[in-house]
Write an enzyme that holds these catalytic residues in place. Structure first.
Site, PDB file in Angstrom:
ATOM      1  N   HIS A  85      48.116  29.304  51.527  1.00  0.00           N
ATOM      2  CA  HIS A  85      49.632  29.750  51.488  1.00  0.00           C
ATOM      3  C   HIS A  85      50.021  30.391  52.972  1.00  0.00           C
ATOM      4  CE1 HIS A  85      49.052  29.033  46.912  1.00  0.00           C
ATOM      5  NE2 HIS A  85      49.251  28.083  47.477  1.00  0.00           N
ATOM      6  N   HIS A 192      44.440  35.233  48.989  1.00  0.00           N
ATOM      7  CA  HIS A 192      45.986  34.976  48.863  1.00  0.00           C
ATOM      8  C   HIS A 192      46.687  36.429  48.599  1.00  0.00           C
ATOM      9  CE1 HIS A 192      45.844  30.763  47.431  1.00  0.00           C
ATOM     10  NE2 HIS A 192      44.468  30.993  47.509  1.00  0.00           N
ATOM     11  N   GLU A 283      43.083  37.939  45.359  1.00  0.00           N
ATOM     12  CA  GLU A 283      44.709  38.277  45.660  1.00  0.00           C
ATOM     13  C   GLU A 283      44.423  39.701  46.199  1.00  0.00           C
ATOM     14  OE1 GLU A 283      47.370  36.334  45.358  1.00  0.00           O
ATOM     15  OE2 GLU A 283      46.500  34.576  44.020  1.00  0.00           O
TER      16      GLU A 283
HETATM   17 ZN    ZN Z   1      48.580  31.923  47.222  1.00  0.00          ZN
END
Ligand code: ZN
Length: 446
Positions: A85, A192, A283
């Protein structure tokens, strides 16, 4: 002449000990940095592009290891993928720092030396460079999340539970799928931001037997939980279960992906189901695009976890399946009793298999058309401490019976469109319509 020699000496010294600035490097700077590192450490690095983004930026992968250019039997392949992302940028920064850390310590730091001598590490700092270049420096929003075509790359992979094989694959996703066909990756993580938690498969479900207590439980769930806890327990903040903006329970800093929120077309399920590579979604920061002054601290809390996680590539058992002439056999099915993987694990083109397993006794069955089935019980020790999984080879014998017509497994480790259509249809027993709204609601977080 003396001045010139002194200059060369100083340049060489500075190059070998140089530190990488804690700031956001753009795509041109990242490319230059990777080329510089490759030039400075040609014996332990190999730089290549696995494809291009929609806007034509190269997807650079740096390989690190004692033999960076090619796979060697018994050396497991590991990978980290960052910045899938485009606006979740901490992973991109940390992976460059990790490259700096590993290359500058090889042969001087025993741990780093053992890691790079025993495994081959592939690092893709940015899977979505177009998204990065268009990102807003913002903690929460989505500007830059998608690729140039406006597609979420972590929803664009073939899904094992939901028929999406007709969907157009983005260039970045196709590049990763092709990459998975060229290397037999054993362990992986994609990095992420927007939360602080280690999320593990499955990310999706069709309401079948995998759905247990709100979690979508994979056959290798025990290994996934161990892997996730390896990361979180080496990360002081993550272990506390800080949920950032989320209300979910992240006890021990880990979560089942589906339990957090259902996610069709994700990369980690694809890695696990079709590429027999166990992958986590890490994350690593509440803020997706933190201020540069926060980057050194983020490196310090994540560094031990990034290192510890790589060492887990040595869990379990590995080996070669050979025929009666001692030749490696490709596509032999290697199954561990009690683990009904959606796509059975099979030997690769080198006849090798890798199974990440926790220490215990396991009954392993090897099947190959035209040959007797092998069933053996193996005691598996804890491999990471010694930087090697247990090596156990299997030797096939010709069968007296004609088993040449044995049907190959439904799934293939080198997926093509036909396989995906067949498999998705076979696995799909219900729709996720009721979950879609919930998924969209949670889209902003991961
Ligand atoms: Zn992400």
């Amino acid at each position: 002449m003396f001045v010139f020699t002194l200059y060369l000496f100083l340049w060489s010294w500075l190059s070998s000990t140089h530190t990488l600035e804690f700031r956001y490097h753009n795509s041109v700077e990242v490319e230059q940095y990777l080329k510089d590192i490759n030039r400075m450490h040609p014996n332990i690095t190999y730089l290549h592009s696995i494809g291009q983004s929609v806007q034509g930026r190269e997807l650079w992968v740096l390989i690190l290891g004692q033999h960076p250019r090619e796979h060697r039997t018994g050396i497991p392949e590991f990978k980290y993928v960052g910045n899938m992302h485009g606006n979740e940028v901490v992973g991109r920064v940390l992976l460059l720092q990790l490259i700096n850390y590993l290359t500058s310590r090889y042969l001087s730091d025993p741990w780093v030396t053992r890691l790079l001598n025993s495994s081959r590490v592939h690092i893709l700092p940015s899977m979505n460079p177009d998204g990065f270049e268009s990102s807003a420096r913002d903690c929460m929003y989505t500007i830059g999340r998608y690729n140039k075509n406006g597609v979420d790359l972590n929803r664009n992979f073939p899904d094992a539970f939901q028929a999406n094989s007709e969907r157009k694959r983005e260039k970045e996703v196709r590049a990763v799928m092709d990459w998975l066909n060229t290397e037999t990756f054993v362990l992986s993580a994609n990095l992420h931001g927007g939360a602080v938690v280690a999320s593990y498969p499955y990310d999706n479900s069709n309401g079948g037997s995998e759905l247990q207590g709100g979690k979508s439980v994979a056959p290798d769930n025990d290994v996934f939980v161990h892997l996730a806890k390896t990361y979180s327990s080496s990360h002081t903040e993550m272990l506390k279960g800080d949920s950032c903006y989320d209300s979910k329970d992240f006890t021990d800093g880990i979560t089942n992906g589906y339990y957090w929120y259902p996610l069709p077309g994700g990369m980690q399920d694809y890695n696990y189901v079709w590429a027999q590579c166990l992958e986590l979604t890490l994350e690593i920061s509440c803020c997706k695009f933190p201020q540069e002054k926060d980057l050194p601290g983020l490196w310090q809390v994540n560094k031990p976890a990034l290192l510890a996680y790589m060492q887990q590539v040595h869990l379990g058992v590995k080996g070669v399946v050979m025929d009666f002439n001692g030749n490696p056999v490709q596509n032999a099915v290697v199954e561990v009793e009690g683990r009904r993987n959606l796509c059975p694990f099979r030997t690769d083109r080198n006849g090798e298999y890798y199974r990440l397993l926790l220490p215990n006794n396991y009954t392993i069955t090897v099947t190959y058309p035209g040959h007797k089935t092998i069933t053996q019980t193996i005691s598996v020790p804890y491999g990471p401490d010694t930087f090697t999984a247990l090596t156990h080879n299997f030797f096939l014998q010709k069968s007296d019976y004609s088993t040449a017509a044995t049907q190959p497994p439904q799934c293939c480790t080198t997926p093509n469109q036909k396989n995906l259509e067949n498999n998705s249809a076979a696995l799909l027993s219900s729709t996720l319509t009721a979950l879609t709204a919930f998924t969209l609601q949670r889209l902003l977080l991961c």
